[in-house]
Design an enzyme around this catalytic site. Structure first.
Site, PDB file in Angstrom:
ATOM      1  N   ARG A  13     -44.110  15.785  12.657  1.00  0.00           N
ATOM      2  CA  ARG A  13     -42.734  16.270  12.694  1.00  0.00           C
ATOM      3  C   ARG A  13     -41.838  15.195  12.081  1.00  0.00           C
ATOM      4  O   ARG A  13     -41.898  14.023  12.468  1.00  0.00           O
ATOM      5  CB  ARG A  13     -42.306  16.514  14.134  1.00  0.00           C
ATOM      6  N   HIS A  64     -33.446  21.516  14.149  1.00  0.00           N
ATOM      7  CA  HIS A  64     -34.229  22.477  14.960  1.00  0.00           C
ATOM      8  C   HIS A  64     -34.804  23.596  14.089  1.00  0.00           C
ATOM      9  O   HIS A  64     -35.130  24.677  14.594  1.00  0.00           O
ATOM     10  CB  HIS A  64     -33.354  23.175  16.036  1.00  0.00           C
ATOM     11  N   ARG A 109     -24.013  15.384  23.863  1.00  0.00           N
ATOM     12  CA  ARG A 109     -23.288  15.358  22.582  1.00  0.00           C
ATOM     13  C   ARG A 109     -22.070  16.273  22.630  1.00  0.00           C
ATOM     14  O   ARG A 109     -22.139  17.376  23.180  1.00  0.00           O
ATOM     15  CB  ARG A 109     -24.209  15.816  21.448  1.00  0.00           C
ATOM     16  N   GLU A 136     -42.812  24.464  18.586  1.00  0.00           N
ATOM     17  CA  GLU A 136     -42.698  23.729  17.323  1.00  0.00           C
ATOM     18  C   GLU A 136     -44.044  23.157  16.892  1.00  0.00           C
ATOM     19  O   GLU A 136     -44.361  23.118  15.705  1.00  0.00           O
ATOM     20  CB  GLU A 136     -41.637  22.622  17.470  1.00  0.00           C
ATOM     21  N   ASN A 188     -45.489  13.938  17.058  1.00  0.00           N
ATOM     22  CA  ASN A 188     -44.029  13.912  17.074  1.00  0.00           C
ATOM     23  C   ASN A 188     -43.608  12.550  17.626  1.00  0.00           C
ATOM     24  O   ASN A 188     -43.677  12.304  18.825  1.00  0.00           O
ATOM     25  CB  ASN A 188     -43.524  15.053  17.970  1.00  0.00           C
TER      26      ASN A 188
END
Ligand code: AMP
Length: 398
Positions: A91, A180, A241, A384, A7
């Site tokens: 990823r 996600h 965010r 993940e 990743n």
């Protein structure tokens, strides 16, 4: 079969080597400060001392070279040679509309990833750099791309088309993509497993609540709506965010603060969310401590965060025509007893009832709904990397 999961971020790289026969994580590591002073690799292997390498790494190729060396290191490594790595799963943040599933990487896929750079200018370039570096160092090893967007490609048009001139979708690809996806897919399938039910008969709301946060409606095993959008900025209020706001605010900020549109967007991405509201931190633990100490803005930040999650749970119950299961995952979802309690407050009209005692759990799979709750509520730690490794195994075994 041993699979290396990579990743890649812009200056960091996370990796895991997983034995797929046993689903055991043989080792995991993190490389930080790639291309800047103070590059460092930290590898943690169960039953072994932590292995730390502090050495200049000018780029991702140098970093991956050191990762491979660490994996085969005589004292700290877990394999004898690189040949033991059957495949590498990468990823990749954005697969655009082309990829609804993970794929084996070839020249055509690489070209498509480059095409997606304009959709994810911050995320896809480091992903591509990581893939290229691995290909150079391991030319004979199959590589796969596992996309954050893929799981959401099942959304119906009514969920993913923005109310803009339609040509902007056909000409520029402006639509909701969602992110996600690997996490939402993993935890929804684990929830179905925990319920002993077929996921194809379930209505699940998955709440991935971390520094970046999103909620997804998973109906009959597929994503039918999600809160993140064209970029990961849409939806919930997050660590830094803003999530949803009136787009007119952007042009207002540009005029009032005499800044560019990109600078305004940078404020929405990096200086907003619970950090912006609280003025304390983007880290939920810090905000919680401040709130408990009487800081009103910290409390407001947490209230706003929870309110939006709650609102989307209701919205997605409406989208799916009901809800059978609610899942909490990621840093906040897995660990924050208080946030889960607050989010579930007032949702009993949907049949969602938390058991306060069962909710006293952290970081492990647990059912936290009361016996009377019509909706099962679970905490399910996301994984993940395991999902990427499983997809990779499936692809290379074919
Ligand atoms: P993630 O992005 O999934 O790694 O999640 C990071 C966020 O999880 C940070 O804001 C942390 O503050 C939050 N987090 C981790 N542990 C806890 C905890 N015990 N209570 C509240 N928030 C937590």
């Amino acid at each position: 079969m041993k699979i290396l999961v990579i990743n890649c971020g812009s200056s960091s790289l996370k990796y895991q080597l997983i034995n797929m026969e046993t689903e055991e994580v043989l080792t995991k590591g993190l490389v930080e400060r790639i291309g800047i002073d103070g590059s460092i690799l930290t590898q943690k292997t169960p039953g072994k001392d932590k292995y730390v390498v502090e050495q200049a790494m000018e780029d991702h190729k140098a970093a991956i070279g050191l990762v491979l060396k660490a994996l085969i290191d005589e004292n700290f490594g877990v394999i004898k040679s690189m040949d033991e790595i059957s495949a590498v799963g990468h990823r990749v943040v954005h697969g655009g509309e082309k990829y609804a599933q993970s794929v084996l990487i070839d020249d055509e896929v690489m070209a498509s990833l480059e095409d997606c750079v304009k959709l994810a200018p911050l995320h896809n370039p480091p992903n591509i750099i990581g893939i290229k570096a691995c290909m150079e160092l391991m030319p004979a090893t199959p590589m796969t791309a596992v996309f954050d967007t893929a799981f959401h490609q099942t959304m119906p048009e009514e969920a993913y088309i923005y109310a803009l001139p339609y040509e902007y979708y056909t000409e520029y690809g402006i639509r909701k993509y969602g992110f996600h996806g690997t996490s939402h897919k993993y935890v929804s399938s684990k929830a179905a497993e925990a319920m002993g039910r077929d996921i194809r008969d379930l209505k699940i709301v998955t709440c991935h609540l971390g520094n970046g946060s999103s909620v997804t409606a998973v109906k009959d095993g597929i994503s039918i709506d999600t809160t993140m959008g064209f970029t990961p900025l849409e939806g919930l209020a997050m660590g830094t965010r803003s999530g949803n706001l009136d787009p007119a605010i952007v042009s207002f900020l540009v005029k009032e603060l005499k800044i560019t549109a990109d600078e305004a967007l940078n404020i929405l991405n990096k200086k907003s969310g619970v950090l912006g509201i609280s003025g304390v931190s983007s880290d939920f633990r810090d905000i919680q401590i401040a709130s408990e100490g009487g800081n009103k803005r910290a409390k407001l930040a947490l209230d706003i965060f929870c309110y939006r999650v709650r609102k989307y749970i209701g919205a997605y119950a409406a989208s799916m025509g009901g809800v059978d299961c609610l899942v909490f995952t990621a840093g906040v979802g897995e660990n924050s007893i208080e946030m889960r309690e607050e989010i579930c407050k007032g949702l009993s009209f949907l049949g969602i009832e938390l058991d306060s005692e069962r909710n006293h759990t952290r970081g492990e799979i647990a059912e936290i709904s009361s016996d009377n709750s019509k909706v099962k509520i679970y905490v399910i730690p996301t994984d993940e990397e395991m999902m990427i490794a499983k997809d990779t195994k499936d692809i290379v075994s074919k």
